[in-house]
Design an enzyme around this catalytic site. Structure first.
Site, PDB file in Angstrom:
ATOM      1  N   SER A  25       0.812  -1.221   0.000  1.00  0.00           N
ATOM      2  CA  SER A  25       0.000   0.000   0.000  1.00  0.00           C
ATOM      3  C   SER A  25       0.845   1.271   0.000  1.00  0.00           C
ATOM      4  O   SER A  25       1.789   1.410   0.771  1.00  0.00           O
ATOM      5  CB  SER A  25      -0.925   0.013   1.219  1.00  0.00           C
ATOM      6  OG  SER A  25      -1.677   1.219   1.235  1.00  0.00           O
ATOM      7  N   LYS A  75     -14.194  -3.803   3.341  1.00  0.00           N
ATOM      8  CA  LYS A  75     -15.180  -2.755   3.085  1.00  0.00           C
ATOM      9  C   LYS A  75     -16.595  -3.267   3.343  1.00  0.00           C
ATOM     10  O   LYS A  75     -17.472  -2.499   3.725  1.00  0.00           O
ATOM     11  CB  LYS A  75     -15.079  -2.238   1.656  1.00  0.00           C
ATOM     12  CG  LYS A  75     -13.803  -1.498   1.345  1.00  0.00           C
ATOM     13  CD  LYS A  75     -13.730  -1.147  -0.133  1.00  0.00           C
ATOM     14  CE  LYS A  75     -12.394  -0.598  -0.537  1.00  0.00           C
ATOM     15  NZ  LYS A  75     -12.257   0.819  -0.338  1.00  0.00           N
TER      16      LYS A  75
END
Length: 108
Positions: A25, A75
């Site tokens: 990331s 999510k």
């Protein structure tokens, strides 16, 4: 990667991106650069996380924690763990971020 149990002193504002895998990331570098430009002494880390450990992780965040960015499938995994959802999170059935304030978890 950061260990979620360690960090800076009491009162430091903490944020993180959660996912698996997460080592690739770019979010920590981008967020740190933005915070520095804004003059914010905030900490943003990447934390390896899966859905099975997510509830326990959220339950142990203290008042120093301001928010979390999430990767898939977190999510969606996070939705039943939230107190409130904004309209877009409700419509998409996914929360990209979790805002932590005053003991409330809000997905957006």
């Amino acid at each position: 990667m950061s260990d979620p149990g360690t960090g800076r002193g009491a009162g430091a504002t903490r944020l993180a991106v959660l996912g698996s895998p997460i080592s690739h990331s770019k979010s920590p570098a981008l967020h740190r650069a933005a915070y520095a430009r804004l003059g914010l002494d905030w900490e943003y880390t990447a934390i390896e996380m899966d859905g099975a450990r997510l509830a326990g992780f959220l339950d142990t965040r203290d008042a120093a924690w301001r928010g979390l960015s999430l990767t898939m499938p977190l999510k969606q995994d996070v939705l039943p763990l939230l107190d409130d959802l904004d309209e877009i999170a409700r419509l998409t059935n996914a929360a990209n971020t979790v805002l932590l304030a005053d003991g409330v978890r809000r997905g957006s």
